[in-house]
Design a protein around this motif. Structure first.
Motif, PDB file in Angstrom:
ATOM      1  N   ALA A  40       0.848  -1.186   0.000  1.00 11.87           N
ATOM      2  CA  ALA A  40       0.000   0.000   0.000  1.00 11.87           C
ATOM      3  C   ALA A  40       0.889   1.244   0.000  1.00 11.87           C
ATOM      4  O   ALA A  40       2.051   1.191   0.422  1.00 11.87           O
ATOM      5  CB  ALA A  40      -0.912  -0.006   1.220  1.00 11.87           C
ATOM      6  N   PRO A  41       0.347   2.380  -0.444  1.00 13.51           N
ATOM      7  CA  PRO A  41       1.146   3.612  -0.467  1.00 13.51           C
ATOM      8  C   PRO A  41       1.711   3.953   0.907  1.00 13.51           C
ATOM      9  O   PRO A  41       0.989   3.954   1.905  1.00 13.51           O
ATOM     10  CB  PRO A  41       0.133   4.667  -0.927  1.00 13.51           C
ATOM     11  N   GLY A  42       3.005   4.211   0.952  1.00 16.64           N
ATOM     12  CA  GLY A  42       3.647   4.592   2.199  1.00 16.64           C
ATOM     13  C   GLY A  42       3.909   3.454   3.162  1.00 16.64           C
ATOM     14  O   GLY A  42       4.361   3.683   4.293  1.00 16.64           O
ATOM     15  N   LYS A  43       3.643   2.219   2.742  1.00 17.64           N
ATOM     16  CA  LYS A  43       3.829   1.067   3.621  1.00 17.64           C
ATOM     17  C   LYS A  43       4.791   0.074   3.000  1.00 17.64           C
ATOM     18  O   LYS A  43       5.049   0.096   1.795  1.00 17.64           O
ATOM     19  CB  LYS A  43       2.495   0.390   3.920  1.00 17.64           C
ATOM     20  N   GLN A  44       5.312  -0.819   3.845  1.00 14.01           N
ATOM     21  CA  GLN A  44       6.193  -1.867   3.344  1.00 14.01           C
ATOM     22  C   GLN A  44       5.378  -2.964   2.670  1.00 14.01           C
ATOM     23  O   GLN A  44       4.196  -3.164   2.957  1.00 14.01           O
ATOM     24  CB  GLN A  44       7.001  -2.458   4.503  1.00 14.01           C
ATOM     25  N   ARG A  45       6.049  -3.686   1.773  1.00 11.21           N
ATOM     26  CA  ARG A  45       5.396  -4.826   1.139  1.00 11.21           C
ATOM     27  C   ARG A  45       5.100  -5.876   2.200  1.00 11.21           C
ATOM     28  O   ARG A  45       5.941  -6.168   3.060  1.00 11.21           O
ATOM     29  CB  ARG A  45       6.291  -5.413   0.047  1.00 11.21           C
ATOM     30  N   GLU A  46       3.892  -6.447   2.155  1.00 12.18           N
ATOM     31  CA  GLU A  46       3.503  -7.460   3.122  1.00 12.18           C
ATOM     32  C   GLU A  46       3.006  -8.718   2.415  1.00 12.18           C
ATOM     33  O   GLU A  46       2.443  -8.671   1.321  1.00 12.18           O
ATOM     34  CB  GLU A  46       2.405  -6.921   4.052  1.00 12.18           C
ATOM     35  N   TRP A  47       3.223  -9.817   3.099  1.00 15.05           N
ATOM     36  CA  TRP A  47       2.799 -11.121   2.586  1.00 15.05           C
ATOM     37  C   TRP A  47       1.289 -11.253   2.719  1.00 15.05           C
ATOM     38  O   TRP A  47       0.702 -10.852   3.725  1.00 15.05           O
ATOM     39  CB  TRP A  47       3.517 -12.219   3.370  1.00 15.05           C
ATOM     40  N   VAL A  48       0.645 -11.851   1.699  1.00 12.20           N
ATOM     41  CA  VAL A  48      -0.804 -12.039   1.710  1.00 12.20           C
ATOM     42  C   VAL A  48      -1.158 -13.521   1.825  1.00 12.20           C
ATOM     43  O   VAL A  48      -1.931 -13.911   2.699  1.00 12.20           O
ATOM     44  CB  VAL A  48      -1.440 -11.448   0.430  1.00 12.20           C
ATOM     45  N   ALA A  49      -0.609 -14.344   0.923  1.00  9.76           N
ATOM     46  CA  ALA A  49      -0.981 -15.757   0.917  1.00  9.76           C
ATOM     47  C   ALA A  49       0.058 -16.556   0.132  1.00  9.76           C
ATOM     48  O   ALA A  49       0.747 -16.011  -0.728  1.00  9.76           O
ATOM     49  CB  ALA A  49      -2.359 -15.963   0.297  1.00  9.76           C
ATOM     50  N   THR A  50       0.139 -17.846   0.458  1.00 11.86           N
ATOM     51  CA  THR A  50       1.063 -18.757  -0.207  1.00 11.86           C
ATOM     52  C   THR A  50       0.371 -20.086  -0.472  1.00 11.86           C
ATOM     53  O   THR A  50      -0.453 -20.531   0.350  1.00 11.86           O
ATOM     54  CB  THR A  50       2.305 -19.017   0.665  1.00 11.86           C
ATOM     55  N   VAL A  51       0.702 -20.710  -1.594  1.00 12.89           N
ATOM     56  CA  VAL A  51       0.235 -22.072  -1.889  1.00 12.89           C
ATOM     57  C   VAL A  51       1.431 -22.910  -2.307  1.00 12.89           C
ATOM     58  O   VAL A  51       2.247 -22.481  -3.127  1.00 12.89           O
ATOM     59  CB  VAL A  51      -0.871 -22.068  -2.976  1.00 12.89           C
ATOM     60  N   SER A  52       1.556 -24.080  -1.715  1.00 13.41           N
ATOM     61  CA  SER A  52       2.669 -24.966  -2.040  1.00 13.41           C
ATOM     62  C   SER A  52       2.375 -25.732  -3.323  1.00 13.41           C
ATOM     63  O   SER A  52       1.262 -25.702  -3.857  1.00 13.41           O
ATOM     64  CB  SER A  52       2.909 -25.944  -0.896  1.00 13.41           C
ATOM     65  N   SER A  53       3.382 -26.433  -3.821  1.00 16.37           N
ATOM     66  CA  SER A  53       3.194 -27.234  -5.036  1.00 16.37           C
ATOM     67  C   SER A  53       2.153 -28.330  -4.812  1.00 16.37           C
ATOM     68  O   SER A  53       1.507 -28.774  -5.766  1.00 16.37           O
ATOM     69  CB  SER A  53       4.522 -27.837  -5.487  1.00 16.37           C
ATOM     70  N   GLY A  54       1.978 -28.731  -3.566  1.00 16.53           N
ATOM     71  CA  GLY A  54       0.993 -29.755  -3.254  1.00 16.53           C
ATOM     72  C   GLY A  54      -0.383 -29.221  -2.921  1.00 16.53           C
ATOM     73  O   GLY A  54      -1.300 -29.989  -2.629  1.00 16.53           O
ATOM     74  N   HIS A  56      -1.091 -26.913  -0.411  1.00 19.48           N
ATOM     75  CA  HIS A  56      -1.272 -26.425   0.959  1.00 19.48           C
ATOM     76  C   HIS A  56      -1.226 -24.906   0.970  1.00 19.48           C
ATOM     77  O   HIS A  56      -0.349 -24.309   0.358  1.00 19.48           O
ATOM     78  CB  HIS A  56      -0.177 -26.985   1.865  1.00 19.48           C
ATOM     79  N   THR A  57      -2.179 -24.291   1.668  1.00 19.18           N
ATOM     80  CA  THR A  57      -2.311 -22.838   1.651  1.00 19.18           C
ATOM     81  C   THR A  57      -2.102 -22.222   3.021  1.00 19.18           C
ATOM     82  O   THR A  57      -2.369 -22.837   4.054  1.00 19.18           O
ATOM     83  CB  THR A  57      -3.698 -22.425   1.134  1.00 19.18           C
ATOM     84  N   ASN A  58      -1.622 -20.971   3.003  1.00 18.85           N
ATOM     85  CA  ASN A  58      -1.486 -20.167   4.219  1.00 18.85           C
ATOM     86  C   ASN A  58      -1.881 -18.739   3.892  1.00 18.85           C
ATOM     87  O   ASN A  58      -1.649 -18.270   2.774  1.00 18.85           O
ATOM     88  CB  ASN A  58      -0.052 -20.179   4.750  1.00 18.85           C
ATOM     89  N   TYR A  59      -2.480 -18.058   4.884  1.00 16.65           N
ATOM     90  CA  TYR A  59      -2.978 -16.710   4.675  1.00 16.65           C
ATOM     91  C   TYR A  59      -2.566 -15.784   5.814  1.00 16.65           C
ATOM     92  O   TYR A  59      -2.478 -16.206   6.966  1.00 16.65           O
ATOM     93  CB  TYR A  59      -4.510 -16.715   4.605  1.00 16.65           C
ATOM     94  N   ALA A  60      -2.383 -14.511   5.473  1.00 15.20           N
ATOM     95  CA  ALA A  60      -2.229 -13.506   6.505  1.00 15.20           C
ATOM     96  C   ALA A  60      -3.557 -13.353   7.240  1.00 15.20           C
ATOM     97  O   ALA A  60      -4.628 -13.530   6.644  1.00 15.20           O
ATOM     98  CB  ALA A  60      -1.814 -12.171   5.877  1.00 15.20           C
ATOM     99  N   ASP A  61      -3.487 -13.033   8.520  1.00 14.98           N
ATOM    100  CA  ASP A  61      -4.708 -12.909   9.310  1.00 14.98           C
ATOM    101  C   ASP A  61      -5.664 -11.872   8.718  1.00 14.98           C
ATOM    102  O   ASP A  61      -6.884 -12.021   8.804  1.00 14.98           O
ATOM    103  CB  ASP A  61      -4.358 -12.518  10.754  1.00 14.98           C
ATOM    104  N   SER A  62      -5.116 -10.837   8.106  1.00 16.58           N
ATOM    105  CA  SER A  62      -5.938  -9.739   7.600  1.00 16.58           C
ATOM    106  C   SER A  62      -6.826 -10.147   6.421  1.00 16.58           C
ATOM    107  O   SER A  62      -7.804  -9.460   6.113  1.00 16.58           O
ATOM    108  CB  SER A  62      -5.053  -8.560   7.187  1.00 16.58           C
ATOM    109  N   VAL A  63      -6.496 -11.260   5.766  1.00 23.34           N
ATOM    110  CA  VAL A  63      -7.281 -11.683   4.596  1.00 23.34           C
ATOM    111  C   VAL A  63      -7.927 -13.040   4.784  1.00 23.34           C
ATOM    112  O   VAL A  63      -8.706 -13.475   3.922  1.00 23.34           O
ATOM    113  CB  VAL A  63      -6.410 -11.696   3.321  1.00 23.34           C
ATOM    114  N   LYS A  64      -7.634 -13.699   5.889  1.00 26.94           N
ATOM    115  CA  LYS A  64      -8.162 -15.046   6.117  1.00 26.94           C
ATOM    116  C   LYS A  64      -9.683 -15.027   6.122  1.00 26.94           C
ATOM    117  O   LYS A  64     -10.302 -14.176   6.761  1.00 26.94           O
ATOM    118  CB  LYS A  64      -7.626 -15.576   7.448  1.00 26.94           C
TER     119      LYS A  64
END
Length: 121
Positions: A40-54, A56-64
């Motif tokens: 976001a403007p004026g903010k650092q880049r933050e992680w949102v979500a990841t999916v593995s090759s298999g 498996h998913t993970n999410y930041a609390d803010s978007v879960k």
């Protein structure tokens, strides 16, 4: 080298939905994790979500519970379905892939160019 090309960003009203796509191409032997980050403007880049090759998913609390990440391994493509969007989700969204180039034994990170998502009435 690899190219990650994102699409699907745009302007949406609060409560609306968008789906981002990111396709990887080039001399790719395999892809480990794929994910999405945002800045976001004026903010650092933050992680949102990841999916593995298999898958498996993970999410930041803010978007879960609102965002869903998925991938199509045959197409080297990762998606981010974003529902119940809020003004706080406004940012440039970047896709990331941890991939192995053909002829290489190591994995390295590759990034897309970013796509703008604006949530506003």
């Amino acid at each position: 080298q690899a190219q990650l090309v994102e699409s699907g960003g745009g302007l949406v009203q609060p409560g609306g939905s968008l789906k981002l796509s990111c396709a990887a191409s080039g001399s790719i032997f395999s892809i480990n994790n794929m994910g999405w980050y945002r800045q976001a403007p004026g903010k650092q880049r933050e992680w949102v979500a990841t999916v593995s090759s298999g898958g498996h998913t993970n999410y930041a609390d803010s978007v879960k519970g609102r965002f869903t990440i998925s991938r199509d391994n045959a197409k080297n493509t990762v998606y981010l379905q974003m529902d119940s969007l809020e003004p706080e989700d406004t940012a440039v969204y970047y896709c990331n892939a941890r991939l192995q180039y053909t002829g290489s034994v190591v994995f390295s990170d590759s990034w897309g160019q970013g796509t703008q998502v604006t949530v506003s009435s």
